[in-house]
Design an enzyme around this catalytic site. Structure first.
Site, PDB file in Angstrom:
ATOM      1  N   ASP A 185       1.096  -1.262  -0.016  1.00 47.61           N
ATOM      2  CA  ASP A 185      -0.049   0.110   0.032  1.00 47.61           C
ATOM      3  C   ASP A 185       0.583   1.028   0.687  1.00 47.61           C
ATOM      4  O   ASP A 185       0.635   2.535  -0.575  1.00 47.61           O
ATOM      5  CB  ASP A 185      -0.926  -0.495   1.204  1.00 47.61           C
ATOM      6  CG  ASP A 185      -2.152   1.288   1.000  1.00 47.61           C
ATOM      7  OD1 ASP A 185      -3.469   1.170   0.061  1.00 47.61           O
ATOM      8  OD2 ASP A 185      -1.665   2.282   2.080  1.00 47.61           O
TER       9      ASP A 185
ATOM     10  N   LYS B 149       0.990   3.708  -3.020  1.00 48.04           N
ATOM     11  CA  LYS B 149       1.010   5.887  -2.633  1.00 48.04           C
ATOM     12  C   LYS B 149       1.794   6.322  -3.189  1.00 48.04           C
ATOM     13  O   LYS B 149       2.182   7.063  -3.612  1.00 48.04           O
ATOM     14  CB  LYS B 149       1.034   5.790  -1.394  1.00 48.04           C
ATOM     15  CG  LYS B 149      -0.447   5.184  -0.228  1.00 48.04           C
ATOM     16  CD  LYS B 149      -0.648   5.053   0.528  1.00 48.04           C
ATOM     17  CE  LYS B 149      -2.110   5.231   1.284  1.00 48.04           C
ATOM     18  NZ  LYS B 149      -2.396   4.507   2.862  1.00 48.04           N
TER      19      LYS B 149
END
Ligand SMILES: NC(=O)C1=CN([C@@H]2O[C@H](COP(=O)(O)OP(=O)(O)OC[C@H]3O[C@@H](n4cnc5c(N)ncnc54)[C@H](OP(=O)(O)O)[C@@H]3O)[C@@H](O)[C@H]2O)C=CC1
Ligand SMILES: N[C@@H](CC=O)C(=O)O
Length: 810
Positions: free
Chosen positions: A674, A678
């Site tokens: 994740d 990002k």
């Protein structure tokens, strides 16, 4: 004195007949009433004639129905007594004449135009004597005696001069109520029955009104007046209160069948207003048509359309600068009785397109190919090209005159919604802009224009929400609670027209009631699949639409390309597309730019924090991002803040999931994926070409824990609790904290677990918060800092909401 005309539907049923009586008898003034045949009778007369002429004995059954319709009408609207008996005698006599004519046609199998005209005249002759008996004190007049036609180019044309004189003579003394059959006329030389064409009763009324200088011409029909658009397609269409003669002419010449077009000229010439009223809703104000219509109102008054267009295009360098080409085109078409309703020619003169009805297209091509056979043979002109299945739309309004920007707004709105304009035309009068689109786009076209020109106080955004879990559900709640306020205060109608989860999907153009949407989806939704979503959303072809992805699905992310390509904006909480292969990310952005729609994903980093928008603002103003240092995982920050002697690692992971911070699959957070996603997105938005595999990862959970299923992960993870607790104690003693830090500098990205002491800016980062430090050319010595909640349902939903609002651009 007033002239009132009642159309077929107004005299088509018992109730409407009684309404006509009420309306006429309530008028104090002298009134001349013109009526059409009972609704549907003219068509039936034509059909019966054709059946008889072709030897089909079924004509007798049709005739019986005609007889029954009239006799029943007499029995139901006229009370028993002498009047009814007299009327029945007249009606029966006319019907018996009609029967004889049909029988004659059946026997000799011949139907001449003269006989046809005679037959259709019975419709108005019958209806008018019924209405004349129904209305107290009405006096019947035979319009064949004073509406006179002459034959020109094989057509019966009104002889205005003679007719005006005869009308004035007939009505030298005007009774209180006069009753006149509409539509029918007679030839001035032979006396044979003729007519003024379908819809001609309006014309009859207009001729009489003009000849007698009436105060007003009232056309009583079955709608509340001219509507802003076809109400069968546009549910928000509404009646237009005022139109000028020119506007009414433009609208009724082209699709809006409220008034028969020739009606306007006689009364316009005499400056007599036309009032359009609804027999079934007499209290509605209707539309007034007059010389000077309200100029203070909207730029366009109405939209009309014809969903039956074929565009015939003639091209060739042999046309350039050659005088007489257009003359030959129009002469040829006129000689063959083909009506042209749109012409568009390039100023280079090497192509001319004309709009005709589909049924005329083959003949038009044939006669033009013949006319230009020589040029085609020499290769100077190409054979005619016909493109059928199109629709023509016209926007109409006198306020468009000398008002810059109307065409810009029109074509800009169409373009943003992916509607391709195939041809267009605007006359120098500037009261009409007409254009041709694919037939399948007509509904969307009318909606888009109607919304943008008539409902501008309510801009509509049509939303498809995919995913109704933590983020999606919160988003729908927020939209539900703000919908009314946004409408009232900001003029924005946020309409959710589709909702889907992994199992069910539902769609409705009218907008979904959000009160019980979950139950409705469960009960009424269709089975959901990526294909269903793709086909339904593109198939709805709805204007100003936005696809909102609140899933974490790769399949759903793969739909963006097609959606953007169909001018559907995309707002994604889902990070998969923006962090996938750089080429895909770049292509999606390219398509969005090219299509004039938006691809927004602010919540992909820092949830509702304004991270991506800030980077965009810096870059757009010429700054350069030199370094990014950040804590980008709400889940991991929460875990490292929560872990303690009492709450082991495995429990903090479960808690993060319950709080709505982690991904649907928390391994995506714990594996650093994740955060890598990002960081990649931030670097790309900062102008760097970075892929996930380019980012160096230093993880804190062994790879083996991510093998197998999610259940395997939950089973195995407590085995790390003891080791983490031991390491945590050491860290605590040293006065340090864990932070999972993402860094990007000099084109390189790294994510790693870092031990920070109290002097580090990330040390105090509480809960699930995120922090982003941006070092730029301008923010150099003191980097820009963005900090706050980095995960959670309501802040993420609010970030998605903000993206949606930025598409509305209000
Ligand atoms: N939670 C947060 O703080 C943040 C989340 N995000 C992102 O938001 C997205 C959603 O997260 P979250 O709400 O927590 O996830 P949830 O698991 O709570 O909800 C996911 C939703 O997506 C639906 N869904 C999954 N696959 C499909 C599919 N193929 N077609 C249609 N619907 C599907 C699910 O339906 P069903 O239940 O039927 O499977 C469910 O309704 C993720 O991409 C996440 O990264 C971004 C920023 C912050
Ligand atoms: N799972 C993510 C949610 C936001 O993107 C996180 O924990 O930060």
């Amino acid at each position: 004195m007033k002239v009132l005309k009642f159309g077929g539907t107004s005299v088509g049923s018992v109730n409407s007949m009684l309404n006509v009586k009420k309306i006429v008898e309530a008028i104090d003034d002298k009134v001349i009433v013109v009526v059409s045949a009972l609704g549907g009778i003219t068509d039936k007369l034509i059909k019966t004639s054709n059946m008889a002429a072709s030897g089909d004995s079924g004509y007798e059954k049709e005739m019986k129905e005609i007889v029954n319709r009239h006799i029943e009408m007499v029995y139901t609207v006229i009370p028993a007594g002498e009047k009814r008996e007299l009327l029945l005698d007249c009606v029966n006599e006319l019907l018996s004449e009609l029967k004889d004519i049909f029988q004659g046609i059946y026997l000799i199998r011949d139907l001449s135009p003269k006989t046809s005209s005679t037959i259709v005249s019975y419709g108005e002759r019958l209806s008018s004597i019924i209405v004349a008996t129904l209305i107290d004190g009405a006096q019947w007049f035979d319009s064949r005696l004073f509406i006179k036609t002459e034959k020109k180019h094989n057509k019966h044309i009104l002889d205005s001069e003679l007719t005006n004189r005869l009308v004035r003579e007939t009505f030298r003394e005007i009774p209180r109520v006069s009753l006149v059959p509409g539509f029918i006329s007679s030839d001035k030389d032979t006396g044979e029955v003729t007519n003024l064409g379908r819809g001609g009763s309006d014309y009859t009324a207009s001729i009489i009104a003009a000849a007698l200088d009436a105060d007003v011409l009232e056309i009583w029909t079955d709608v509340d007046g001219f509507m802003t658009a076809d109400p069968r397609v546009i549910s928000t269409a509404y009646p237009i209160t005022e139109l000028s003669y020119v506007e009414a002419m433009e609208l009724c010449n082209f699709g809006a069948k409220v008034v028969y077009p020739p009606t306007i000229y006689p009364v316009c010439h005499k400056n007599i207003p036309i009032l359009i009223k609804n027999t079934f809703n007499p209290d509605a104000p209707g539309t007034i048509v007059k010389q000077e219509a309200d100029h203070s109102s909207k730029a366009i008054k109405g939209i009309s359309s014809i969903n039956d267009t074929c565009l015939i295009t003639m091209t060739g360098l042999g046309m350039v600068g050659v005088i007489g080409v257009n003359y030959r085109i129009f002469k040829t078409l006129a000689e063959n009785g083909i009506s042209v309703f749109l012409v568009s020619q390039a100023s280079s003169e090497n192509s001319t397109s004309i709009g005709v009805r589909n049924e005329d297209a083959a003949l038009a091509c044939k006669v033009l190919d013949e006319e230009f056979a020589k040029e085609i043979e020499m290769g100077e002109i190409s054979p005619m090209k016909a493109e059928g299945g199109l629709a023509t739309v016209a926007i109409v309004g006198e306020n468009m005159k000398h008002t810059p920007g109307i065409a810009g707004k029109l074509f800009g709105t169409l373009g943003r919604n992916g509607i391709n304009v195939i041809a267009c035309a605007q006359g120098a009068s500037e009261t009409n802009i007409s254009f041709v689109v694919e037939g399948g786009s007509l509904r969307k076209t009318l909606n888009v224009i109607h919304d943008s020109f008539f409902l501008s106080e309510y801009q509509v955004l049509n939303l498809f929400i995919c995913g109704i879990g933590t983020v999606g559900h919160s988003l729908i709640d927020q939209i539900h609670s703000q919908q009314e306020r946004l409408k009232q205060e900001r003029g924005l109608n946020l309409k959710i027209v589709g909702i889907a989860n992994g199992h069910k999907a539902m769609f409705t153009r009218a907008g979904i009631d959000l009160t019980n949407y979950r139950e409705e989806l469960e009960e009424k939704g269709m089975p959901s699949s990526t294909q269903v979503l793709h086909d339904e959303i593109i198939g709805m072809n709805i204007f100003n639409s936005v696809f909102v992805d609140c899933t974490a699905s790769e399949e759903i992310a793969s739909l963006y390309k097609d959606f953007l390509g169909h001018n559907i904006s995309v707002v994604a909480a889902n990070k998969i597309a923006a962090s996938s292969d750089y080429e895909i990310y770049a292509e999606l952005k390219r398509i969005a730019r090219h299509r004039g729609v938006k691809f927004l994903f602010e919540t992909n980093v820092g949830a509702g924090l304004p991270v991506i928008n800030t980077i965009n603002d810096l870059i757009n103003s010429g700054d350069k991002i030199l370094k990014i240092e950040a804590v980008l995982s709400g889940t991991l920050n929460y875990i490292f803040n929560e872990i303690s002697a009492d709450v082991p690692l495995s429990q903090t992971i479960r808690n993060a999931k319950e709080q709505g911070y982690s991904e649907p699959d928390p391994r995506i957070d714990l594996s650093g994926t994740d955060v890598v996603r990002k960081l990649v997105i931030l670097a790309r938005e900062a102008g760097y070409c970075l892929n996930q595999e380019d980012v160096e990862k230093h993880l804190f959970i062994p790879d083996s824990f991510f093998e197998g299923s999610l259940d395997d992960f939950w089973r195995k993870i407590p085995s790390l609790d003891a080791d983490f607790e031991a390491r945590r104690k050491v860290l605590e003693r040293e006065g340090k904290r864990w932070r999972f830090v993402a860094r990007f500098e000099g084109g390189k990205g790294v994510v790693e677990l870092v031990e920070v002491d109290r002097h580090h800016p990330f040390y105090e980062l509480a809960g699930s918060n995120n922090i982003i430090l941006l070092t730029t050319e301008r923010y150099n010595e003191y980097p820009m800092l963005i900090q706050g909640y980095g995960a959670g349902a309501s802040v993420t939903a609010a970030g998605v909401f903000a993206d949606i609002m930025s598409i509305a651009n209000i």
